[in-house]
Write an enzyme that holds these catalytic residues in place. Structure first.
Site, PDB file in Angstrom:
ATOM      1  N   GLY A 186       0.774  -1.239   0.000  1.00 40.72           N
ATOM      2  CA  GLY A 186       0.000   0.000   0.000  1.00 40.72           C
ATOM      3  C   GLY A 186       0.806   1.290   0.000  1.00 40.72           C
ATOM      4  O   GLY A 186       0.391   2.276   0.600  1.00 40.72           O
ATOM      5  N   SER A 187       1.936   1.303  -0.720  1.00 42.11           N
ATOM      6  CA  SER A 187       2.687   2.568  -0.721  1.00 42.11           C
ATOM      7  C   SER A 187       1.950   3.649  -1.522  1.00 42.11           C
ATOM      8  O   SER A 187       1.999   4.831  -1.161  1.00 42.11           O
ATOM      9  CB  SER A 187       4.117   2.367  -1.231  1.00 42.11           C
ATOM     10  OG  SER A 187       4.138   2.127  -2.609  1.00 42.11           O
ATOM     11  N   ASN A 188       1.261   3.264  -2.562  1.00 40.56           N
ATOM     12  CA  ASN A 188       0.457   4.263  -3.290  1.00 40.56           C
ATOM     13  C   ASN A 188      -0.712   4.751  -2.434  1.00 40.56           C
ATOM     14  O   ASN A 188      -1.064   5.931  -2.468  1.00 40.56           O
ATOM     15  CB  ASN A 188      -0.049   3.688  -4.614  1.00 40.56           C
ATOM     16  CG  ASN A 188       1.016   3.762  -5.687  1.00 40.56           C
ATOM     17  OD1 ASN A 188       1.353   4.844  -6.140  1.00 40.56           O
ATOM     18  ND2 ASN A 188       1.571   2.618  -6.067  1.00 40.56           N
ATOM     19  N   MET A 201      -4.924  -6.750  -6.430  1.00 40.61           N
ATOM     20  CA  MET A 201      -4.532  -7.826  -7.341  1.00 40.61           C
ATOM     21  C   MET A 201      -5.684  -8.774  -7.692  1.00 40.61           C
ATOM     22  O   MET A 201      -5.481  -9.991  -7.799  1.00 40.61           O
ATOM     23  CB  MET A 201      -3.361  -8.616  -6.745  1.00 40.61           C
ATOM     24  CG  MET A 201      -2.127  -7.763  -6.459  1.00 40.61           C
ATOM     25  SD  MET A 201      -1.510  -6.885  -7.907  1.00 40.61           S
ATOM     26  CE  MET A 201      -0.706  -8.229  -8.767  1.00 40.61           C
ATOM     27  N   ARG A 202      -6.887  -8.236  -7.877  1.00 42.96           N
ATOM     28  CA  ARG A 202      -7.998  -9.056  -8.361  1.00 42.96           C
ATOM     29  C   ARG A 202      -8.510  -8.419  -9.636  1.00 42.96           C
ATOM     30  O   ARG A 202      -8.671  -7.195  -9.701  1.00 42.96           O
ATOM     31  CB  ARG A 202      -9.174  -9.089  -7.369  1.00 42.96           C
ATOM     32  CG  ARG A 202      -8.877  -9.664  -6.015  1.00 42.96           C
ATOM     33  CD  ARG A 202      -8.417 -11.093  -6.034  1.00 42.96           C
ATOM     34  NE  ARG A 202      -9.401 -12.030  -6.515  1.00 42.96           N
ATOM     35  CZ  ARG A 202      -9.106 -13.288  -6.839  1.00 42.96           C
ATOM     36  NH1 ARG A 202      -7.857 -13.735  -6.761  1.00 42.96           N
ATOM     37  NH2 ARG A 202     -10.043 -14.122  -7.251  1.00 42.96           N
ATOM     38  N   ASN A 225      -7.111   3.295 -11.708  1.00 43.27           N
ATOM     39  CA  ASN A 225      -6.043   2.327 -11.415  1.00 43.27           C
ATOM     40  C   ASN A 225      -4.685   2.953 -11.711  1.00 43.27           C
ATOM     41  O   ASN A 225      -4.580   3.879 -12.510  1.00 43.27           O
ATOM     42  CB  ASN A 225      -6.222   1.080 -12.294  1.00 43.27           C
ATOM     43  CG  ASN A 225      -5.182   0.019 -12.016  1.00 43.27           C
ATOM     44  OD1 ASN A 225      -4.881  -0.296 -10.854  1.00 43.27           O
ATOM     45  ND2 ASN A 225      -4.601  -0.541 -13.076  1.00 43.27           N
ATOM     46  N   HIS A 263      -0.785   1.787 -12.961  1.00 47.27           N
ATOM     47  CA  HIS A 263      -0.048   0.662 -13.541  1.00 47.27           C
ATOM     48  C   HIS A 263       1.397   1.106 -13.768  1.00 47.27           C
ATOM     49  O   HIS A 263       1.642   2.219 -14.249  1.00 47.27           O
ATOM     50  CB  HIS A 263      -0.704   0.259 -14.864  1.00 47.27           C
ATOM     51  CG  HIS A 263      -0.008  -0.899 -15.504  1.00 47.27           C
ATOM     52  ND1 HIS A 263      -0.169  -2.199 -15.053  1.00 47.27           N
ATOM     53  CD2 HIS A 263       0.872  -0.948 -16.520  1.00 47.27           C
ATOM     54  CE1 HIS A 263       0.594  -2.992 -15.779  1.00 47.27           C
ATOM     55  NE2 HIS A 263       1.231  -2.267 -16.686  1.00 47.27           N
ATOM     56  N   ALA A 292       7.805   7.882  -8.845  1.00 51.68           N
ATOM     57  CA  ALA A 292       6.959   8.641  -9.783  1.00 51.68           C
ATOM     58  C   ALA A 292       5.483   8.326  -9.539  1.00 51.68           C
ATOM     59  O   ALA A 292       4.621   9.211  -9.611  1.00 51.68           O
ATOM     60  CB  ALA A 292       7.347   8.313 -11.221  1.00 51.68           C
TER      61      ALA A 292
END
Ligand code: GRF
Length: 216
Positions: free
Chosen positions: A13-15, A91-92, A108, A110, A174
């Site tokens: 969960g760093s984002n 991750m689903r 999302n 990516h 980033a």
């Protein structure tokens, strides 16, 4: 009015942390009202709780099939009066039923410059392909994996001596800027979907261009 946002995670969960931190600013247009994980052991849950955010686990292994899992997810999101969802290392794969129900309210991140390198192992694939730039993409979710109108991209140069880990670390840095920026644009009503693209209202454009290598 700040938009009510849920962050969906499966791991560290760093984002999610970057979004939580950004949303502390008084003028940030989104409020993170809930963090939901499909894994009870996701590292990010503890951090969210420490930050005073309500957490929830909807363990996919406890449901018979994706539809039932997603129905429960949807119920919890509605219960929290969520208006926007940020997937952050979730991750689903989500079915078209869920994706369509949350169309243009589901975001999302990516770790590549989409449409290059959708799917897993993006950094290894970028290195193998020899690209001079990679990066990350924040986009509205559509049914196809890692596709959908692009809100923000960050370009990260690939450097001599990079391996997967070094590259991933710089791309992640980033990501932590790109995701809060994208959420601010969406929650602030400044990112509108037009066809397959996103039009941004009134944000500063970058100047110039990047070369890699930069010079002889
Ligand atoms: C990030 O690289 C993100 O782009 C990808 O999964 C990773 C999640 O990392 N979708 P974290 O859990 O946010 O640290």
């Amino acid at each position: 009015m700040k938009k009510k946002v849920a962050v969906l995670i499966s791991g560290r969960g760093s984002n999610m942390r970057a979004l939580i931190e950004a949303a502390l600013a008084a003028d940030y247009p989104a409020d993170i009202v809930r963090v939901i994980s499909n894994r009870p052991d996701a590292g990010g849950l503890a951090h969210a709780a420490e930050a005073g955010i309500a957490t929830d686990v909807v363990d996919h292994t406890a449901f018979l099939g994706r539809d039932k899992f997603e129905a429960e997810l949807d119920r919890r999101l509605k219960e929290a009066e969520v208006e926007l969802i940020c997937l952050a290392g979730f991750m689903r794969l989500l079915t078209s039923r869920f994706v369509d129900a949350w169309k243009d309210r589901l975001i999302n991140i990516h770790p590549s410059l989409l449409p290059a390198f959708p799917g897993l192992d993006t950094h290894a694939r970028a290195l193998a392909a020899g690209v001079r730039f990679t990066g990350c993409t924040v986009h509205f979710v559509r049914t196809e994996m890692d596709a959908g109108p692009i809100i923000v991209q960050a370009a990260v140069p690939v450097l001599p001596g990079d391996d997967e880990e070094r590259l991933a670390t710089r791309v992640l840095e980033a990501e932590h800027l790109a995701y809060p920026l994208a959420l601010a644009l969406v929650a602030g009503g400044r990112a509108s979907v037009r066809g397959d693209a996103v039009v941004i209202d009134g944000a500063a454009a970058p100047t110039g261009f990047l070369l890699n290598p930069a010079a002889i």
